[in-house]
Scaffold this motif. Structure first.
Motif, PDB file in Angstrom:
ATOM      1  N   THR A  73     -67.331 -49.094   5.392  1.00 31.19           N
ATOM      2  CA  THR A  73     -66.140 -48.661   4.658  1.00 31.19           C
ATOM      3  C   THR A  73     -64.972 -49.591   4.941  1.00 31.19           C
ATOM      4  OG1 THR A  73     -66.889 -46.359   4.658  1.00 31.19           O
ATOM      5  CG2 THR A  73     -64.536 -46.737   4.298  1.00 31.19           C
ATOM      6  N   ALA A  74     -64.806 -50.000   6.187  1.00 37.64           N
ATOM      7  CA  ALA A  74     -63.714 -50.921   6.539  1.00 37.64           C
ATOM      8  C   ALA A  74     -63.830 -52.226   5.748  1.00 37.64           C
ATOM      9  CB  ALA A  74     -63.717 -51.203   8.042  1.00 37.64           C
ATOM     10  N   ALA A  75     -65.032 -52.750   5.616  1.00 37.67           N
ATOM     11  CA  ALA A  75     -65.239 -53.984   4.840  1.00 37.67           C
ATOM     12  C   ALA A  75     -64.904 -53.764   3.372  1.00 37.67           C
ATOM     13  CB  ALA A  75     -66.678 -54.468   4.996  1.00 37.67           C
ATOM     14  N   GLN A  76     -65.261 -52.605   2.835  1.00 37.29           N
ATOM     15  CA  GLN A  76     -64.937 -52.285   1.439  1.00 37.29           C
ATOM     16  C   GLN A  76     -63.425 -52.157   1.253  1.00 37.29           C
ATOM     17  OE1 GLN A  76     -67.293 -48.737   1.066  1.00 37.29           O
ATOM     18  NE2 GLN A  76     -69.107 -49.848   0.357  1.00 37.29           N
ATOM     19  N   VAL A  77     -62.753 -51.540   2.207  1.00 35.29           N
ATOM     20  CA  VAL A  77     -61.292 -51.418   2.157  1.00 35.29           C
ATOM     21  C   VAL A  77     -60.666 -52.807   2.175  1.00 35.29           C
ATOM     22  CG1 VAL A  77     -59.260 -50.716   3.501  1.00 35.29           C
ATOM     23  CG2 VAL A  77     -61.134 -49.097   3.138  1.00 35.29           C
ATOM     24  N   ALA A  78     -61.117 -53.657   3.085  1.00 36.07           N
ATOM     25  CA  ALA A  78     -60.558 -55.014   3.188  1.00 36.07           C
ATOM     26  C   ALA A  78     -60.728 -55.766   1.874  1.00 36.07           C
ATOM     27  CB  ALA A  78     -61.232 -55.762   4.336  1.00 36.07           C
ATOM     28  N   GLU A  79     -61.878 -55.638   1.245  1.00 36.38           N
ATOM     29  CA  GLU A  79     -62.115 -56.300  -0.034  1.00 36.38           C
ATOM     30  C   GLU A  79     -61.162 -55.750  -1.101  1.00 36.38           C
ATOM     31  OE1 GLU A  79     -65.632 -57.023  -3.332  1.00 36.38           O
ATOM     32  OE2 GLU A  79     -66.195 -56.350  -1.328  1.00 36.38           O
ATOM     33  N   ARG A  80     -61.069 -54.443  -1.199  1.00 35.58           N
ATOM     34  CA  ARG A  80     -60.195 -53.811  -2.198  1.00 35.58           C
ATOM     35  C   ARG A  80     -58.727 -54.153  -1.978  1.00 35.58           C
ATOM     36  NH1 ARG A  80     -62.024 -47.949  -4.195  1.00 35.58           N
ATOM     37  NH2 ARG A  80     -64.210 -48.430  -4.542  1.00 35.58           N
ATOM     38  N   GLU A  81     -58.347 -54.312  -0.715  1.00 40.32           N
ATOM     39  CA  GLU A  81     -56.951 -54.601  -0.375  1.00 40.32           C
ATOM     40  C   GLU A  81     -56.636 -56.093  -0.438  1.00 40.32           C
ATOM     41  OE1 GLU A  81     -54.398 -52.230   0.561  1.00 40.32           O
ATOM     42  OE2 GLU A  81     -55.847 -50.915  -0.413  1.00 40.32           O
ATOM     43  N   GLY A  82     -57.637 -56.916  -0.736  1.00 44.70           N
ATOM     44  CA  GLY A  82     -57.421 -58.354  -0.868  1.00 44.70           C
ATOM     45  C   GLY A  82     -57.192 -59.073   0.444  1.00 44.70           C
ATOM     46  N   LEU A  83     -57.789 -58.601   1.508  1.00 42.08           N
ATOM     47  CA  LEU A  83     -57.605 -59.223   2.822  1.00 42.08           C
ATOM     48  C   LEU A  83     -58.549 -60.407   3.000  1.00 42.08           C
ATOM     49  CD1 LEU A  83     -57.168 -55.989   4.977  1.00 42.08           C
ATOM     50  CD2 LEU A  83     -55.398 -57.443   3.924  1.00 42.08           C
ATOM     51  N   THR A  84     -58.399 -61.388   2.098  1.00 37.71           N
ATOM     52  CA  THR A  84     -59.298 -62.541   2.085  1.00 37.71           C
ATOM     53  C   THR A  84     -59.075 -63.477   3.272  1.00 37.71           C
ATOM     54  OG1 THR A  84     -57.764 -63.737   0.649  1.00 37.71           O
ATOM     55  CG2 THR A  84     -59.529 -62.489  -0.424  1.00 37.71           C
ATOM     56  N   GLY A  85     -57.893 -63.426   3.886  1.00 43.76           N
ATOM     57  CA  GLY A  85     -57.605 -64.271   5.040  1.00 43.76           C
ATOM     58  C   GLY A  85     -58.091 -63.686   6.345  1.00 43.76           C
ATOM     59  N   GLY A  86     -58.694 -62.520   6.288  1.00 40.89           N
ATOM     60  CA  GLY A  86     -59.208 -61.864   7.479  1.00 40.89           C
ATOM     61  C   GLY A  86     -58.491 -60.550   7.744  1.00 40.89           C
ATOM     62  N   TYR A  87     -59.083 -59.783   8.615  1.00 43.23           N
ATOM     63  CA  TYR A  87     -58.523 -58.495   8.990  1.00 43.23           C
ATOM     64  C   TYR A  87     -59.035 -58.124  10.365  1.00 43.23           C
ATOM     65  CZ  TYR A  87     -63.082 -56.660   7.434  1.00 43.23           C
ATOM     66  OH  TYR A  87     -64.421 -56.427   7.264  1.00 43.23           O
TER      67      TYR A  87
END
Length: 119
Positions: A73-87
Motif C-alpha cells: 500500500t505504501a508503494a501504491q500511495v507513493a506512486e499516486r502521490e508522485g513521489l518519483t524522487g523517492g520516499y
C-alpha cells in the motif's frame, strides 16, 4: 487467523470503522491510507492495517502478510502521490520511539529531500 478485537478507544480503529473522519488516500481489503494531521513532509500519509495490532512488532508476529500488505500500500500511495524522487517509510514502535497511537501504522514521507540521519 482471527483478527484481534478492536479497542473502543483506538483512534485508528475508529477511522477504519468510519466513525472518525480522515482524508483517505487509498483503502483496500486489508489496509487504509490517510493523510497525517501533523505532516512532517509535503506528503505524509499513514498506512494502517484494518485489524488492530498495537505496533509493527505485534503485527509482524501475528500477521506477517498484513505487514507486507502495508508496504505494498505504501508503494501504491507513493506512486499516486508522485513521489518519483523517492520516499521514506517509518514505523515508530513503542512510546520511546515516538509512537503516540498504539495501532500499528507506517508513515510514508516524501515531497522534499529527506536527510539522514532522520530525527
Amino acid at each position: 487467523m482471527t483478527a484481534p478485537e478492536r479497542p473502543d478507544d483506538c483512534l485508528f480503529c475508529r477511522i477504519v470503522a468510519g466513525d472518525v473522519p480522515a482524508e483517505i488516500v487509498l483503502a483496500g481489503e486489508t489496509t487504509v491510507a490517510f493523510r497525517d494531521l501533523n505532516p512532517q513532509a509535503p506528503t505524509h500519509v499513514l498506512v494502517i492495517p484494518r485489524s488492530h495490532y498495537e505496533n509493527a512488532a505485534d503485527l509482524a508476529s501475528h500477521d506477517s502478510s498484513g505487514l507486507a500488505d502495508m508496504f505494498t500500500t505504501a508503494a501504491q500511495v507513493a506512486e499516486r502521490e508522485g513521489l518519483t524522487g523517492g520516499y521514506r517509510t517509518v514505523f515508530n514502535t513503542g512510546a520511546g520511539a515516538g509512537q503516540t497511537v498504539f495501532h500499528a501504522h507506517l508513515h510514508v514521507l516524501g515531497g522534499r529531500p529527506l536527510g539522514w540521519p532522520p530525527g
